[in-house]
Design a protein around this motif. Structure first.
Motif, PDB file in Angstrom:
ATOM      1  N   TRP A 191       0.681  -1.230  -0.003  1.00  0.00           N
ATOM      2  CA  TRP A 191       0.155   0.095  -0.140  1.00  0.00           C
ATOM      3  C   TRP A 191       0.655   1.170   0.188  1.00  0.00           C
ATOM      4  O   TRP A 191       0.237   2.209  -0.169  1.00  0.00           O
ATOM      5  N   THR A 192       2.263   0.979   0.214  1.00  0.00           N
ATOM      6  CA  THR A 192       3.056   2.349   0.161  1.00  0.00           C
ATOM      7  C   THR A 192       3.689   2.596  -1.114  1.00  0.00           C
ATOM      8  O   THR A 192       4.228   3.472  -1.454  1.00  0.00           O
ATOM      9  N   LEU A 193       3.720   1.567  -2.108  1.00  0.00           N
ATOM     10  CA  LEU A 193       4.109   1.511  -3.307  1.00  0.00           C
ATOM     11  C   LEU A 193       3.515   2.645  -4.131  1.00  0.00           C
ATOM     12  O   LEU A 193       2.298   2.498  -4.131  1.00  0.00           O
ATOM     13  N   PRO A 194       3.914   3.221  -5.245  1.00  0.00           N
ATOM     14  CA  PRO A 194       3.208   4.277  -5.944  1.00  0.00           C
ATOM     15  C   PRO A 194       1.844   3.747  -6.665  1.00  0.00           C
ATOM     16  O   PRO A 194       2.046   2.750  -7.298  1.00  0.00           O
ATOM     17  N   ALA A 195       0.705   4.300  -6.445  1.00  0.00           N
ATOM     18  CA  ALA A 195      -0.418   4.121  -7.173  1.00  0.00           C
ATOM     19  C   ALA A 195      -1.317   5.389  -7.253  1.00  0.00           C
ATOM     20  O   ALA A 195      -1.076   6.271  -6.499  1.00  0.00           O
ATOM     21  N   PRO A 196      -2.053   5.382  -8.230  1.00  0.00           N
ATOM     22  CA  PRO A 196      -3.079   6.738  -8.379  1.00  0.00           C
ATOM     23  C   PRO A 196      -3.898   6.849  -6.830  1.00  0.00           C
ATOM     24  O   PRO A 196      -4.310   5.736  -6.494  1.00  0.00           O
ATOM     25  N   THR A 197      -4.045   7.886  -6.509  1.00  0.00           N
ATOM     26  CA  THR A 197      -4.778   8.143  -5.303  1.00  0.00           C
ATOM     27  C   THR A 197      -6.226   7.633  -5.480  1.00  0.00           C
ATOM     28  O   THR A 197      -6.730   7.738  -6.395  1.00  0.00           O
ATOM     29  N   ASP A 198      -6.740   7.084  -4.202  1.00  0.00           N
ATOM     30  CA  ASP A 198      -8.016   6.560  -4.058  1.00  0.00           C
ATOM     31  C   ASP A 198      -8.417   5.279  -5.094  1.00  0.00           C
ATOM     32  O   ASP A 198      -9.702   4.849  -5.250  1.00  0.00           O
ATOM     33  N   SER A 199      -7.325   4.563  -5.546  1.00  0.00           N
ATOM     34  CA  SER A 199      -7.506   3.437  -6.317  1.00  0.00           C
ATOM     35  C   SER A 199      -7.576   2.338  -5.585  1.00  0.00           C
ATOM     36  O   SER A 199      -7.084   2.510  -4.247  1.00  0.00           O
ATOM     37  N   THR A 200      -7.988   1.098  -5.666  1.00  0.00           N
ATOM     38  CA  THR A 200      -8.234   0.042  -5.103  1.00  0.00           C
ATOM     39  C   THR A 200      -6.791  -1.031  -5.353  1.00  0.00           C
ATOM     40  O   THR A 200      -6.639  -1.153  -6.469  1.00  0.00           O
ATOM     41  N   LEU A 201      -6.271  -1.301  -4.328  1.00  0.00           N
ATOM     42  CA  LEU A 201      -5.133  -2.179  -4.251  1.00  0.00           C
ATOM     43  C   LEU A 201      -5.221  -3.493  -3.606  1.00  0.00           C
ATOM     44  O   LEU A 201      -6.016  -3.818  -2.700  1.00  0.00           O
ATOM     45  N   VAL A 202      -4.913  -4.477  -4.643  1.00  0.00           N
ATOM     46  CA  VAL A 202      -5.088  -5.973  -4.052  1.00  0.00           C
ATOM     47  C   VAL A 202      -3.865  -6.885  -4.488  1.00  0.00           C
ATOM     48  O   VAL A 202      -3.111  -6.574  -5.680  1.00  0.00           O
ATOM     49  N   VAL A 203      -3.319  -7.715  -3.733  1.00  0.00           N
ATOM     50  CA  VAL A 203      -2.391  -8.535  -4.024  1.00  0.00           C
ATOM     51  C   VAL A 203      -2.549  -9.526  -5.076  1.00  0.00           C
ATOM     52  O   VAL A 203      -3.609  -9.834  -4.963  1.00  0.00           O
ATOM     53  N   GLY A 204      -1.531  -9.600  -5.966  1.00  0.00           N
ATOM     54  CA  GLY A 204      -1.893 -10.336  -7.291  1.00  0.00           C
ATOM     55  C   GLY A 204      -1.390 -11.946  -6.937  1.00  0.00           C
ATOM     56  O   GLY A 204      -0.696 -12.137  -6.168  1.00  0.00           O
ATOM     57  N   TYR A 205      -1.727 -12.680  -8.044  1.00  0.00           N
ATOM     58  CA  TYR A 205      -1.499 -13.946  -7.709  1.00  0.00           C
ATOM     59  C   TYR A 205       0.004 -14.396  -7.786  1.00  0.00           C
ATOM     60  O   TYR A 205       0.514 -15.337  -7.233  1.00  0.00           O
ATOM     61  N   SER A 206       0.787 -13.735  -8.419  1.00  0.00           N
ATOM     62  CA  SER A 206       2.429 -13.736  -8.546  1.00  0.00           C
ATOM     63  C   SER A 206       2.991 -13.875  -7.209  1.00  0.00           C
ATOM     64  O   SER A 206       3.867 -14.766  -6.876  1.00  0.00           O
TER      65      SER A 206
END
Length: 189
Positions: free
Chosen positions: A145-160
């Motif tokens: 959740w600290t890695l750069p992402a667009p503000t207010d987007s939803t982040l989920v752990v990927g299968y990799s």
């Protein structure tokens, strides 16, 4: 005596688990899905970014139109957990291959008797490679959740990440099983 002729169970377990672990960590390393970014502001609602350690792909969920090689405008690849994964995952894969070659030589192949010292050494190498490939997905998940992402987007752990975790655990267990081979050489002397 018959006992010396049989390949010890621990060696067989090691030789089964480690290649499975290698396959999973290999897929986890290459597949661009360490993290999924969805519900990105000012983008179509069905757009999902899949971020790996080498590539970023975007996919429209409705049409399944997928485009990889996306520009890294947020500096995602510059971050230390991603950089560490780029170094540690391939290193771990090479070590696993090396460990499996040594294990194959130690567990018997073309000889009547297994070579416990060689199998034990292979176990240590595979244990190390498993630990090396456990660091990146753990660190990445911790920093997700600290890695750069667009503000207010939803982040989920990927299968990799999940595959890398599982592969690491199988390599660690397989490596531990093979290190039990040292016990056989202690018994002989």
């Amino acid at each position: 005596h018959l006992l010396g002729m049989r390949t010890p169970t621990a060696m067989i377990v090691g030789l089964v688990l480690c290649p499975c672990g290698l396959l999973l960590t290999f897929t986890g390393t290459l597949a661009p899905n360490w993290r999924q970014v969805s519900l990105i502001p000012n983008q179509p609602i069905d757009l999902v970014w899949e971020q790996g350690i080498w590539d970023i792909c975007s996919e429209h969920q409705s049409s399944h139109n997928r485009l990889c090689g996306q520009a890294d405008e947020l500096g995602y690849f510059e971050k230390v957990p991603v950089r560490a994964a780029q170094g540690l995952m391939p290193t771990s894969l090479v070590l696993t291959l090396l460990g499996l070659v040594v294990a194959a030589l130690g567990v018997r192949c073309w000889q009547k008797e297994p070579r416990p010292v060689l199998a034990g050494m292979a176990g240590l190498v595979l244990l190390l490679s498993g630990l090396l490939s456990l660091i990146p997905p753990s660190w990445y998940t911790h920093e997700l959740w600290t890695l750069p992402a667009p503000t207010d987007s939803t982040l989920v752990v990927g299968y990799s990440v999940v595959l890398s975790y599982l592969g690491s655990c199988l390599e660690i267990l397989g490596g531990l099983a093979l290190t039990l081979s040292f016990h056989h050489c202690c018994k002989e002397h």
